[in-house]
Design an enzyme around this catalytic site. Structure first.
Site, PDB file in Angstrom:
ATOM      1  N   GLU A 343       0.859  -1.189   0.000  1.00 53.50           N
ATOM      2  CA  GLU A 343       0.000   0.000   0.000  1.00 53.50           C
ATOM      3  C   GLU A 343       0.896   1.240   0.000  1.00 53.50           C
ATOM      4  OE1 GLU A 343      -3.847   0.360   1.512  1.00 53.50           O
ATOM      5  OE2 GLU A 343      -3.848  -1.622   2.431  1.00 53.50           O
ATOM      6  N   GLU A 613      -1.630  -0.934  13.412  1.00 48.21           N
ATOM      7  CA  GLU A 613      -2.864  -0.661  12.665  1.00 48.21           C
ATOM      8  C   GLU A 613      -4.117  -1.048  13.463  1.00 48.21           C
ATOM      9  OE1 GLU A 613      -3.050  -2.901   9.021  1.00 48.21           O
ATOM     10  OE2 GLU A 613      -4.531  -1.536   8.178  1.00 48.21           O
TER      11      GLU A 613
HETATM   12  C1  BGC Z   1      -5.290   1.342   4.796  1.00 49.16           C
HETATM   13  C2  BGC Z   1      -5.940   2.237   5.808  1.00 49.16           C
HETATM   14  C3  BGC Z   1      -6.951   3.024   5.058  1.00 49.16           C
HETATM   15  C4  BGC Z   1      -7.984   2.017   4.662  1.00 49.16           C
HETATM   16  C5  BGC Z   1      -9.256   2.532   4.110  1.00 49.16           C
HETATM   17  C6  BGC Z   1      -6.332   0.395   4.319  1.00 49.16           C
HETATM   18  O1  BGC Z   1      -5.921  -0.578   3.485  1.00 49.16           O
HETATM   19  O2  BGC Z   1      -4.152   0.742   5.253  1.00 49.16           O
HETATM   20  O3  BGC Z   1      -5.188   2.783   6.760  1.00 49.16           O
HETATM   21  O4  BGC Z   1      -7.425   4.162   5.628  1.00 49.16           O
HETATM   22  O5  BGC Z   1      -7.462   1.021   3.850  1.00 49.16           O
HETATM   23  O6  BGC Z   1     -10.201   2.068   4.885  1.00 49.16           O
END
Ligand code: BGC
Length: 733
Positions: A343, A613
């Site tokens: 990501e 997270e």
């Molecule tokens: C990210 C988050 C992001 C989210 C959206 C994820 O894959 O790592 O931090 O805000 O997607 O809901």
């Protein structure tokens, strides 16, 4: 205008699956003495530039930075006068895919990398000339030693390759020189070097090096191998329950680096890739590993550190330190969700919840000014704000609370730094975001459609569910109200005409009315969750006579959850503020200092060195949450440090005189708070602000520092308005 605007974007033949870097080269001969030479350069991809074999801008990494490339590309200008030798300049620029066209750019993009540059010279006789990139014989291209390069996957560097098989260059069609802008953001630089702490042999017989800290950057190593010998390593944030190297949570990101020796002693680190890691596994390496030859280099945007905190509670201090590390790890040119898995994107929701804390920890004015400019450029004609900035083509959705980065972040930058310019430059973007909400909903005062992330990762839903329980329309309308409120205030601050101001005033009161009529039923919010009450109270959405009931409901919801938090991305940043602002400071402290799962401190008891997270990346039984979504370096929950500065230490912004021109000192000191002292410092352009308190027997000692050009309002049992200086007070506990 710099001559780079006259240059052409050039590229070379490359197959779409070729992930090697390319170099572009030209030799310029001068027949007069050069007294000044400036090299302007940028690339679609990442570049390193050399003049006469000297790396220019060597301290800057990951140039030209990440912007909304189809709308604007930053270029950099380097004074290279001292590098011109023998009336000759060999210009050489190495370009790799990077953010532009590597895997991070999205599956559908396979644009060829490209370069544009220009050398401006002034001769001794006062005449000037310029030499620009173009598709003629003066420029040629070749492969480099970087035989593979990708931000997610790492780098393979073959140091044996010496000969260049030159190819012609060609015009990169579709790229427009008018998209060029001068560098606007903070430069990314190498910031710290961490030593390798220990070498571990895992149960699977892997050789693992531990750097003791989860970080973002890369490994730099010095080796002397035989010609053709490989030195290969993989990166991970964590070891599994058994102590083996764990990479499943990286998903498709390989984070693999390989150096192939030319037989000489060499020091190597990746040129165009960074990794998120605490551990490396030596996949190929000679037996005698010397730890002193392997170092971790911490890389991030060059923001000045401004915020410091310490207290009598070592866990709280560690929570603060972990937040600083997560900010360093995720402020690498753009604010990212995480730095390790596939990501590493500028998720707007994450940035929005963390922006206040970020602005106290570091000076992020310039950093966010650049990113917000890309946010504006990424908005659709209807004002829609994509969920990641710079936009990635597979993430074009819109979500409430994520898109509200458009209003929340500029306003926070104004509050922290006291400069209206950011409101001026973002005003149109803020307006169009609010227009988007109003126009996309069936009801102009309730945002009741669309796909939203909601209270992401809250614990009030069955295990494994991403979206929390809180009603999506309630969340969307709450954020809508908050954005209109910000716009209403901004319009006044920028002295917009009365018609505009009244429009937002009216819109705001209509949303408040609709919110109360729609979401409050039988003395409860629909839905009855911690986050629902937190948002309604924090954004001041409820009618006066409902506030007490809402606070009691929030406290009831906490009791139902064993006095623990169950909030996700949206409720978490505000829950402690709401409790402290509404008579429940002791409960706020209890949650803040809680060590059992779920709490902010629980990860520390599991060895965390950055913010996780999830509340339960590692569950109490030692197993992992899941492999598909389990980042160990995700700053969102670190937003709690704004509570630590504002309510624990007591340094707050005065909205009527922002930028800490007038400081509000209002610490919350309670016997039962579990702390015996706390101290915070925030460096501002007016000087250093500090707040300190200490419990001494049945007395509290306070010390506040007001910098030279500021004033302060101090709220203890009495209140005081003071000018610059140091102030001490003693009060009964
Ligand atoms: C990210 C988050 C992001 C989210 C959206 C994820 O894959 O790592 O931090 O805000 O997607 O809901």
């Amino acid at each position: 205008m710099d001559s780079i605007y006259r240059a052409r974007w050039i590229t070379t033949d490359m197959s779409p699956d070729d992930y090697s870097a390319r170099m572009f080269q030209r030799t310029v001969k001068f027949n007069k003495k050069v007294i000044k030479a400036v090299f302007h350069v940028t690339a679609l991809g990442l570049y390193e530039a050399y003049v006469n074999d000297k790396h220019v801008g060597k301290n800057f990494r990951f140039l030209p930075g990440w912007t909304h490339y189809t709308r604007r590309v930053q270029y950099q200008s380097f004074d290279v006068t001292n590098l011109i030798k023998k009336d000759e300049a060999i210009l050489e620029v190495h370009v790799a895919r990077g953010w532009f066209s590597g895997h991070i750019s999205g599956e559908c993009i396979r644009m060829p990398l490209a370069l544009v540059c220009a050398l401006d010279v002034v001769f001794q006789d006062g005449t000037k000339d310029f030499y620009i990139s173009m598709a003629n014989d003066s420029w040629k291209a070749a492969k480099t030693k970087v035989v593979f390069s990708d931000i997610y996957d790492g780098e393979i560097y073959d140091d044996r390759l010496e000969l260049h098989d030159f190819q012609p260059v060609k015009i990169a069609h579709g790229y427009n020189p008018n998209d060029l802008v001068k560098h606007q953001g903070e430069y990314v630089k190498e910031q710290e070097i961490l030593p390798a702490l220990r070498l571990i042999t895992s149960p699977k017989n892997e050789r693992i090096i531990d750097f003791g800290q989860n970080l973002t950057g890369y490994v730099k190593f010095t080796v002397k191998g035989k010609k053709g010998q490989k030195f290969a390593l993989s990166h991970a944030e964590i070891l599994d329950n058994e102590g083996n190297f764990y990479t499943d949570n990286l998903r498709k990101a390989k984070q693999y680096v390989e150096y192939i020796s030319n037989g000489r002693m060499s020091t190597y680190s990746p040129h165009f890739s960074f990794q998120g890691f605490r551990y490396i596994r030596l996949d190929e390496w000679p037996d005698n590993v010397k730890l002193e030859d392997v170092k971790a280099v911490v890389v991030h945007s060059d923001m000045k550190r401004t915020g410091y905190f310490e207290s009598s509670n070592i866990f709280l201090n560690k929570l603060f330190a972990n937040t600083i590390w997560s900010q360093k790890g995720n402020f690498l040119d753009v604010p990212t969700d995480c730095p390790q898995r596939d990501e590493r994107l500028g998720w707007t929701g994450d940035a929005q919840v963390f922006a206040k804390a970020a602005s106290y920890n570091f000076d992020v004015k310039k950093f966010f000014t650049k990113w917000l400019a890309d946010l504006s450029l990424s908005q659709g004609a209807n004002g829609a704000v994509p969920v990641v900035i710079p936009i990635r083509y597979s993430y074009t959705g819109v979500s409430s609370a994520w898109g509200d980065a458009a209003t929340i972040i500029p306003f926070q930058m104004y509050l922290t730094y006291g400069d209206k310019k950011i409101l001026e430059s973002q005003y149109e973007s803020m307006v169009s975001w609010v227009d988007y909400i109003k126009n996309s909903s069936d009801n102009p005062y309730i945002w009741n459609n669309g796909n939203h992330y909601g209270d992401w990762l809250a614990l009030d839903v069955p295990f494994g569910t991403y979206k929390g329980k809180t009603d999506i329309n309630l969340i969307s309308t709450a954020y809508y109200a908050n954005s209109v409120n910000i716009l209403r205030k901004t319009s006044r601050i920028l002295k917009k005409n009365q018609k505009v101001i009244s429009y937002y005033e009216k819109l705001y009161s209509n949303i408040i009315k609709a919110f109360n009529e729609t979401f409050w039923q039988n003395d409860k919010l629909l839905t009855d969750t911690q986050t629902a009450y937190v948002l309604a109270l924090h954004f001041h959405l409820l009618y006066e006579d409902r506030i007490n009931t809402a606070v009691l409901n929030l406290v009831r919801k906490l009791h139902e959850f064993n006095d623990k938090i169950s909030t996700g991305f949206l409720g978490t940043p505000y829950i402690l503020h709401v409790l402290a602002d509404n008579g429940y400071a002791a409960l706020a402290y209890q949650l803040l200092l809680e060590r059992e799962y779920p709490s902010w401190i629980y990860p520390i008891t599991k060895g965390a060195t950055t913010i996780w997270e999830h509340w339960d990346n590692i569950k109490p039984d030692g197993t992992f949450w899941s492999k598909d979504m389990n980042s160990f370096n995700h700053y969102a929950y670190g937003a709690v440090v704004d509570f630590i500065y504002e309510k624990v230490a007591g340094i707050r912004i005065d909205e009527t005189d922002p930028g800490f021109k007038n400081i509000i000192f209002k610490p919350i000191v309670l016997k039962e708070c579990g702390l015996t002292y706390a101290k915070a410092t925030i460096k501002t352009k007016n000087g250093d602000i500090s707040a300190y308190w200490k419990i001494d027997g049945n007395k509290i000692l306070y010390n506040f520092e007001v910098p030279k050009k500021s004033t302060a309002s101090i709220y203890l049992s009495n209140s005081y308005n003071v000018g610059p200086g140091t102030y001490e007070y003693i009060e009964q506990l």
